[in-house]
Structures are given as C-alpha cells and as structure tokens.
Design a protein around this motif. Structure first.
Motif, PDB file in Angstrom:
ATOM      1  N   GLU A  10       0.831  -1.208   0.000  1.00 26.90           N
ATOM      2  CA  GLU A  10       0.000   0.000   0.000  1.00 26.90           C
ATOM      3  C   GLU A  10       0.862   1.253   0.000  1.00 26.90           C
ATOM      4  OE1 GLU A  10      -3.132   0.456   2.907  1.00 26.90           O
ATOM      5  OE2 GLU A  10      -3.603  -1.686   2.751  1.00 26.90           O
ATOM      6  N   LEU A  11       1.869   1.263   0.876  1.00 26.30           N
ATOM      7  CA  LEU A  11       2.755   2.427   0.962  1.00 26.30           C
ATOM      8  C   LEU A  11       3.529   2.615  -0.340  1.00 26.30           C
ATOM      9  CD1 LEU A  11       3.739   4.736   2.706  1.00 26.30           C
ATOM     10  CD2 LEU A  11       5.445   3.183   3.679  1.00 26.30           C
ATOM     11  N   ALA A  12       3.962   1.510  -0.928  1.00 27.86           N
ATOM     12  CA  ALA A  12       4.687   1.601  -2.205  1.00 27.86           C
ATOM     13  C   ALA A  12       3.788   2.193  -3.283  1.00 27.86           C
ATOM     14  CB  ALA A  12       5.180   0.218  -2.627  1.00 27.86           C
ATOM     15  N   ALA A  13       2.533   1.790  -3.296  1.00 30.50           N
ATOM     16  CA  ALA A  13       1.599   2.317  -4.291  1.00 30.50           C
ATOM     17  C   ALA A  13       1.343   3.811  -4.065  1.00 30.50           C
ATOM     18  CB  ALA A  13       0.279   1.545  -4.245  1.00 30.50           C
ATOM     19  N   LYS A  14       1.219   4.209  -2.796  1.00 25.16           N
ATOM     20  CA  LYS A  14       0.958   5.616  -2.472  1.00 25.16           C
ATOM     21  C   LYS A  14       2.147   6.509  -2.800  1.00 25.16           C
ATOM     22  CE  LYS A  14      -2.312   4.868   1.260  1.00 25.16           C
ATOM     23  NZ  LYS A  14      -2.530   4.923   2.715  1.00 25.16           N
ATOM     24  N   THR A  15       3.356   6.001  -2.549  1.00 26.25           N
ATOM     25  CA  THR A  15       4.543   6.840  -2.703  1.00 26.25           C
ATOM     26  C   THR A  15       5.221   6.682  -4.056  1.00 26.25           C
ATOM     27  OG1 THR A  15       5.996   5.154  -1.742  1.00 26.25           O
ATOM     28  CG2 THR A  15       5.008   6.750  -0.225  1.00 26.25           C
ATOM     29  N   GLY A  16       4.860   5.620  -4.784  1.00 24.54           N
ATOM     30  CA  GLY A  16       5.519   5.365  -6.059  1.00 24.54           C
ATOM     31  C   GLY A  16       6.958   4.911  -5.890  1.00 24.54           C
ATOM     32  N   SER A  17       7.242   4.329  -4.730  1.00 28.23           N
ATOM     33  CA  SER A  17       8.597   3.888  -4.412  1.00 28.23           C
ATOM     34  C   SER A  17       8.593   2.406  -4.073  1.00 28.23           C
ATOM     35  CB  SER A  17       9.122   4.675  -3.206  1.00 28.23           C
ATOM     36  OG  SER A  17      10.300   4.094  -2.701  1.00 28.23           O
ATOM     37  N   LEU A  18       9.647   1.717  -4.459  1.00 22.29           N
ATOM     38  CA  LEU A  18       9.779   0.308  -4.103  1.00 22.29           C
ATOM     39  C   LEU A  18      10.425   0.122  -2.732  1.00 22.29           C
ATOM     40  CD1 LEU A  18      10.886  -1.234  -7.509  1.00 22.29           C
ATOM     41  CD2 LEU A  18       8.642  -1.356  -6.412  1.00 22.29           C
ATOM     42  N   GLY A  19      10.824   1.196  -2.096  1.00 23.22           N
ATOM     43  CA  GLY A  19      11.471   1.122  -0.787  1.00 23.22           C
ATOM     44  C   GLY A  19      10.692   0.314   0.242  1.00 23.22           C
ATOM     45  N   PRO A  20       9.390   0.555   0.401  1.00 26.42           N
ATOM     46  CA  PRO A  20       8.636  -0.230   1.383  1.00 26.42           C
ATOM     47  C   PRO A  20       8.617  -1.729   1.066  1.00 26.42           C
ATOM     48  CG  PRO A  20       7.422   1.745   0.794  1.00 26.42           C
ATOM     49  CD  PRO A  20       8.581   1.640  -0.158  1.00 26.42           C
ATOM     50  N   ILE A  21       8.570  -2.068  -0.195  1.00 26.53           N
ATOM     51  CA  ILE A  21       8.565  -3.481  -0.580  1.00 26.53           C
ATOM     52  C   ILE A  21       9.934  -4.081  -0.298  1.00 26.53           C
ATOM     53  CG2 ILE A  21       8.324  -5.120  -2.494  1.00 26.53           C
ATOM     54  CD1 ILE A  21       6.229  -3.126  -3.658  1.00 26.53           C
TER      55      ILE A  21
END
Length: 90
Positions: A10-21
């Motif tokens: 969810e966070l990756a989708a919101k931020t457009g970053s793969l960092g959370p994944i």
C-alpha cells in the motif's frame, strides 16, 4: 507478516517507491532464514523463553531482548537472506 506485506505494498503504491517493498522483503528473508536454520531458530526460541520467565531487572533479560528480535543472529540471517534474494544489504 501478511499484514506487514500488505502495508508495504500500500505504501509503495501511495509513494511510487519500491522502498517499502524492499524493506518488507528484507524482514521476510530474515524470517525465512531463521525458520530454515535450526541453530537460529533455537537461539530465538531460547531468547523468547527467557523474556517470558526472567525478571526485567535481570541483565540476562536485556540480552534476551536483544537476541529475540533483531539480534546478531537475525542480522546474519538477514544478510544471507538478502543475498539469496538478490537484494543488496544496507
């Protein structure tokens, strides 16, 4: 673990970053490594038992706390798991 994965995606989708994944994969890899290595699993279980049975003022309780979640054994497993996943250690 499933909830953490969902939150990471969810966070990756919101931020457009793969960092959370990547962060979730790091934790997951460490957990898998611990589960597949009896020596690490034994250390974690012993530490969890100590946390439940020792007094919080006991120095051994503090050592068990450090050993139970992100201890040296988990960091080692994490590094090995990251390498197995092809994720570069931080």
């Amino acid at each position: 673990m499933e909830q953490q994965k969902n939150e990471a995606f969810e966070l990756a989708a919101k931020t457009g970053s793969l960092g959370p994944i990547r962060g979730w994969l790091t934790v997951w890899a460490g957990e898998i490594e611990i589960e597949r290595r009896p020596d690490l699993l034994s250390r974690r279980r012993a530490a969890e038992h100590a946390l439940q049975t020792l007094d919080h003022d006991d120095p051994a309780w503090s050592a068990a706390r450090d050993e139970s979640w992100w201890p040296s054994c988990v960091r080692t497993a994490r590094r090995q798991g990251e390498l197995e996943l092809g994720v570069q250690p931080e």
